[in-house]
Structures are given as structure tokens and as C-alpha cells.
Design a protein around this motif. Structure first.
Motif, PDB file in Angstrom:
ATOM      1  N   GLU A 196      26.118  26.254  45.116  1.00  0.00           N
ATOM      2  CA  GLU A 196      25.284  25.830  46.228  1.00  0.00           C
ATOM      3  C   GLU A 196      25.983  25.883  47.611  1.00  0.00           C
ATOM      4  N   THR A 197      27.270  25.841  47.638  1.00  0.00           N
ATOM      5  CA  THR A 197      27.932  25.434  48.833  1.00  0.00           C
ATOM      6  C   THR A 197      28.487  26.573  49.366  1.00  0.00           C
ATOM      7  N   LYS A 198      29.030  26.768  50.546  1.00  0.00           N
ATOM      8  CA  LYS A 198      29.839  27.861  50.964  1.00  0.00           C
ATOM      9  C   LYS A 198      31.263  27.844  50.353  1.00  0.00           C
ATOM     10  N   THR A 199      31.736  26.994  49.888  1.00  0.00           N
ATOM     11  CA  THR A 199      32.908  27.004  49.357  1.00  0.00           C
ATOM     12  C   THR A 199      32.690  27.455  47.773  1.00  0.00           C
ATOM     13  N   ASP A 200      31.586  27.371  47.194  1.00  0.00           N
ATOM     14  CA  ASP A 200      31.286  27.939  45.842  1.00  0.00           C
ATOM     15  C   ASP A 200      31.235  29.509  46.027  1.00  0.00           C
ATOM     16  N   PHE A 201      30.556  29.944  46.969  1.00  0.00           N
ATOM     17  CA  PHE A 201      30.524  31.211  47.053  1.00  0.00           C
ATOM     18  C   PHE A 201      31.649  31.966  47.658  1.00  0.00           C
ATOM     19  N   ALA A 202      32.719  31.219  48.312  1.00  0.00           N
ATOM     20  CA  ALA A 202      33.858  31.931  48.563  1.00  0.00           C
ATOM     21  C   ALA A 202      34.600  32.048  47.383  1.00  0.00           C
ATOM     22  N   PHE A 203      34.746  30.956  46.528  1.00  0.00           N
ATOM     23  CA  PHE A 203      35.256  31.171  45.114  1.00  0.00           C
ATOM     24  C   PHE A 203      34.872  32.471  44.510  1.00  0.00           C
ATOM     25  N   LEU A 204      33.460  32.486  44.028  1.00  0.00           N
ATOM     26  CA  LEU A 204      33.103  33.493  43.627  1.00  0.00           C
ATOM     27  C   LEU A 204      33.396  34.895  43.966  1.00  0.00           C
ATOM     28  N   SER A 205      33.504  35.196  45.278  1.00  0.00           N
ATOM     29  CA  SER A 205      33.792  36.375  46.131  1.00  0.00           C
ATOM     30  C   SER A 205      35.162  36.623  45.626  1.00  0.00           C
ATOM     31  N   LYS A 206      36.172  35.609  45.482  1.00  0.00           N
ATOM     32  CA  LYS A 206      37.375  35.935  45.122  1.00  0.00           C
ATOM     33  C   LYS A 206      37.398  36.253  43.509  1.00  0.00           C
ATOM     34  N   LEU A 207      36.731  35.637  42.831  1.00  0.00           N
ATOM     35  CA  LEU A 207      36.505  35.895  41.337  1.00  0.00           C
ATOM     36  C   LEU A 207      36.042  37.335  41.200  1.00  0.00           C
ATOM     37  N   THR A 208      35.117  37.676  41.779  1.00  0.00           N
ATOM     38  CA  THR A 208      34.494  38.941  41.791  1.00  0.00           C
ATOM     39  C   THR A 208      35.740  40.073  41.699  1.00  0.00           C
ATOM     40  N   LYS A 209      36.523  39.839  42.913  1.00  0.00           N
ATOM     41  CA  LYS A 209      37.578  40.916  43.264  1.00  0.00           C
ATOM     42  C   LYS A 209      38.645  40.760  41.772  1.00  0.00           C
ATOM     43  N   ALA A 210      38.946  39.543  41.562  1.00  0.00           N
ATOM     44  CA  ALA A 210      39.870  39.578  40.279  1.00  0.00           C
ATOM     45  C   ALA A 210      39.371  40.303  38.994  1.00  0.00           C
ATOM     46  N   ILE A 211      37.989  40.197  38.734  1.00  0.00           N
ATOM     47  CA  ILE A 211      37.371  40.912  37.579  1.00  0.00           C
ATOM     48  C   ILE A 211      37.322  42.239  37.830  1.00  0.00           C
ATOM     49  N   MET A 212      37.303  42.737  39.186  1.00  0.00           N
ATOM     50  CA  MET A 212      37.247  44.124  39.345  1.00  0.00           C
ATOM     51  C   MET A 212      38.841  44.568  39.113  1.00  0.00           C
ATOM     52  N   LEU A 213      39.823  43.737  39.623  1.00  0.00           N
ATOM     53  CA  LEU A 213      41.181  44.079  39.304  1.00  0.00           C
ATOM     54  C   LEU A 213      41.491  44.158  37.877  1.00  0.00           C
ATOM     55  N   PHE A 214      41.058  43.241  37.059  1.00  0.00           N
ATOM     56  CA  PHE A 214      41.422  43.240  35.614  1.00  0.00           C
ATOM     57  C   PHE A 214      40.709  44.478  35.121  1.00  0.00           C
ATOM     58  N   GLY A 215      39.342  44.587  35.316  1.00  0.00           N
ATOM     59  CA  GLY A 215      38.753  45.962  35.065  1.00  0.00           C
ATOM     60  C   GLY A 215      39.451  47.156  34.852  1.00  0.00           C
ATOM     61  N   MET A 216      40.023  47.509  36.421  1.00  0.00           N
ATOM     62  CA  MET A 216      41.099  48.620  36.348  1.00  0.00           C
ATOM     63  C   MET A 216      42.056  48.641  35.790  1.00  0.00           C
ATOM     64  N   LEU A 217      42.638  47.403  35.378  1.00  0.00           N
ATOM     65  CA  LEU A 217      44.084  47.438  34.578  1.00  0.00           C
ATOM     66  C   LEU A 217      43.683  47.738  33.452  1.00  0.00           C
ATOM     67  N   SER A 218      42.652  47.607  32.846  1.00  0.00           N
ATOM     68  CA  SER A 218      42.411  47.842  31.468  1.00  0.00           C
ATOM     69  C   SER A 218      42.423  49.246  31.076  1.00  0.00           C
ATOM     70  N   LEU A 219      42.699  50.142  31.957  1.00  0.00           N
ATOM     71  CA  LEU A 219      43.199  51.531  31.935  1.00  0.00           C
ATOM     72  C   LEU A 219      44.395  51.721  31.065  1.00  0.00           C
ATOM     73  N   VAL A 220      45.325  50.794  31.333  1.00  0.00           N
ATOM     74  CA  VAL A 220      46.431  50.448  30.761  1.00  0.00           C
ATOM     75  C   VAL A 220      46.475  50.629  29.057  1.00  0.00           C
ATOM     76  N   VAL A 221      45.287  50.075  28.595  1.00  0.00           N
ATOM     77  CA  VAL A 221      45.309  49.981  26.998  1.00  0.00           C
ATOM     78  C   VAL A 221      44.351  51.137  26.587  1.00  0.00           C
ATOM     79  N   TYR A 222      44.228  52.348  27.461  1.00  0.00           N
ATOM     80  CA  TYR A 222      43.618  53.493  26.924  1.00  0.00           C
ATOM     81  C   TYR A 222      44.369  54.452  26.030  1.00  0.00           C
ATOM     82  N   LYS A 223      45.699  54.340  26.032  1.00  0.00           N
ATOM     83  CA  LYS A 223      46.519  54.852  25.324  1.00  0.00           C
ATOM     84  C   LYS A 223      46.405  54.289  23.702  1.00  0.00           C
ATOM     85  N   PHE A 224      46.006  53.198  23.656  1.00  0.00           N
ATOM     86  CA  PHE A 224      45.377  52.918  22.155  1.00  0.00           C
ATOM     87  C   PHE A 224      44.249  53.439  21.638  1.00  0.00           C
ATOM     88  N   VAL A 225      43.193  53.606  22.648  1.00  0.00           N
ATOM     89  CA  VAL A 225      42.016  54.185  22.346  1.00  0.00           C
ATOM     90  C   VAL A 225      41.827  55.642  22.282  1.00  0.00           C
TER      91      VAL A 225
END
Length: 304
Positions: A272-301
Motif C-alpha cells: 500500500e505504501t511507497k515504502t512497500d513498493f520501494a522494497f518490492l523494487s529491490k526484491l525484484t532486482k534481487a530475484i533477477m540477480l539470483f535467476g542469472m546466478l542459476s547459470l552456475v548450476v548448469y554444469k549439473f544439468v
């Protein structure tokens, strides 16, 4: 330090990391036929980062009015860096990026690729000056450019090295890069919408017509909530289809990608608040980063 903040050095590091992972974690360890040596790939990274930096600068130049309302403590252009200096840096980064793009295109024997850099440069300017004011159009365009920062690695590394003998392998790895680019595109669309909701006050005063302004903050949040299910379902499908035999890979995706996406969706519904959405913006960026870091596990696949 003010100039580093102006060009969003943290975001540039993330772009560089994503491109590095694609070449040195996804392609090189598996003996894939690639085109660029270390020097050539470094130039490709510099080209991408210069154009991205130019995009951040021109965006800040055009956002001076809205930033004074939305984030007054983080305004750089007009305060710590003059508008004239910002324009000069914008031109310098653009020229370097486009010229290096011209050189790289001829280096790999695909002179037509040069047009891609010109289009990226032009779109970044048009986005900042006009497109970001339009409902969803700006969000989609800038997210396509984010995806292109990944696809461009496949274009320059894989396509020029295609032969009749390796065509199937090259295509397989290009598809992997494309899948990650789609993930980055979707996450960035979500993040752009979250930022629009967060910045609704300043955008409204500047006469912009973003989705939250057009349909209201709450409805825009619900639309973003619905869109967030798309990357969640795609990641679940991807893991279930290609990685289900590798327990450690599945665990990685469950903990670092799928669970955070579910948390993002829940928080989006409740935000609801601006603070809530500011946190969600940072969370989205973190998810994108961890999504890209998953490339490291491709050697197992891929070595299974």
C-alpha cells in the motif's frame, strides 16, 4: 562518486556480471564454438555498459522535475552534477558505445549488427524523452533493452560461429540465453510497474501518463500482481521440464527464485505504501540477480 551514481554503477556491474556468466559459465566450459576472444568480449561488455550508462544519464536529465518529488535526496543532475556536464557525458558514452559496436560488428564479420547499437542508443533517448510517459509502452521498451543486453552475447558469440556441423548445439545454447532474456524481460516489466506506482506523485505532476496514473495505484498494483504469476509459472515449468533430475539444482531454484517470486506476489497483493513498493523494487532486482546466478548450476544439468 556523484558521476558513478549518475551512471548507476551497481546496475552496470549487474549487467557486466550477467554477460560474464553467459560466456564464462554457460558457453566456455562446455566447449561451445564461440567467436570473440577475451579482448573482443571485453569490448562487447564495454560497449553495452557505455550505452546503458548513457541511458541512465539521459533518463536522469529528463527526470529532474519528477525526481525532486519522488526522490529528492537522490537527485544528481542539477545539484551535484550540472546538466551541461550530464549532457556531455551522455554524448561521450554514446559515441564510445556506438563506435565500439561498429568495430565489433566488423570484427565478427557481421556488419549488419552495427544497426543494433544505433537502435539501442536511439531507443534509450526516445524512451527518456517520450516513451516512458506512455502507458506500458515505456515499460516494455526498456525491458526489451534489458533482455537485449543478454541476447547480444548470443548474437556475437554463437551466430558467427555457426556451421552445418554445430548448428544444433549453437541453437540449443542460444535458446538458453533467450530463455534467460525472457526471464529478465518479465522481471524488469514488473519492476518498472512497481517503480511507476512508487513514483506516481512526481509523474503525475510532470504530466506523464503511466499505468498507475491512468487506472489508479491500487488497480495498477493488482495488474502487476497478476503479471508476476507469469515468470513464476514459467520458472516452475522450466525446472520441472529440464532440471527435475538434479536435486541440488531444483533446491537452488526453489530457495532463490521460486520462493522469492511467491513472496513478491504475496507482498504485491498487500502493498500500500511507497515504502512497500520501494522494497518490492529491490526484491525484484534481487530475484533477477539470483535467476542469472542459476547459470552456475548448469554444469549439473548439461553434463547429466
Amino acid at each position: 562518486m556523484n558521476i558513478l551514481n549518475l551512471i548507476r554503477w551497481k546496475n552496470l556491474l549487474m549487467i557486466a556480471l550477467m554477460q560474464y556468466l553467459l560466456k564464462y559459465v554457460l558457453l566456455l566450459p562446455f566447449g561451445i564454438d564461440i567467436t570473440l576472444n577475451g579482448f573482443g568480449f571485453s569490448l562487447l561488455m564495454i560497449t553495452t555498459l557505455c550505452l546503458a550508462a548513457a541511458g541512465y544519464i539521459i533518463n536522469d536529465i529528463y527526470d529532474q522535475e519528477t525526481d525532486l518529488i519522488n526522490k529528492p535526496n537522490k537527485v544528481i543532475v542539477g545539484k551535484t552534477v550540472s546538466e551541461k556536464t550530464a549532457y556531455t557525458l551522455f554524448i561521450v558514452f554514446n559515441v564510445i558505445g556506438v563506435l565500439l559496436g561498429f568495430y565489433l560488428s566488423h570484427l565478427v564479420g557481421r556488419s549488419g549488427f552495427f544497426a543494433l547499437f544505433v537502435v539501442i542508443s536511439a531507443l534509450l533517448y526516445i524512451y527518456a524523452s517520450y516513451l516512458k510517459q506512455l502507458i506500458l509502452v515505456g515499460n516494455i521498451v526498456i525491458s526489451i533493452l534489458v533482455a537485449l543486453s543478454l541476447i547480444i552475447v548470443g548474437l556475437f558469440e554463437l551466430l558467427p560461429a555457426v556451421t552445418p556441423q554445430n548448428q544444433e548445439t549453437q541453437l540449443t545454447f542460444f535458446k538458453i540465453i533467450f530463455d534467460y532474456a525472457v526471464f529478465a524481460f518479465l522481471l524488469n516489466v514488473i519492476r518498472e510497474l512497481i517503480k511507476d506506482i512508487q513514483d506516481i506523485d512526481g509523474d503525475h505532476k510532470a504530466g506523464m501518463n503511466t499505468l498507475p496514473i491512468a487506472i489508479g495505484r491500487n488497480r495498477a498494483a493488482k495488474v502487476t500482481f497478476a503479471i508476476a504469476f507469469i515468470p513464476l509459472f514459467l520458472v516452475i515449468y522450466y525446472v520441472a521440464t529440464y532440471m527435475y533430475k538434479q536435486i541440488y539444482v531444483v533446491v537452488y531454484f526453489l530457495i532463490f527464485v521460486i520462493a522469492p517470486l511467491i513472496y513478491l506476489i504475496i507482498k504485491l497483493y498487500m502493498a500500500e505504501t511507497k515504502t512497500d513498493f520501494a522494497f518490492l523494487s529491490k526484491l525484484t532486482k534481487a530475484i533477477m540477480l539470483f535467476g542469472m546466478l542459476s547459470l552456475v548450476v548448469y554444469k549439473f544439468v548439461l553434463l547429466d
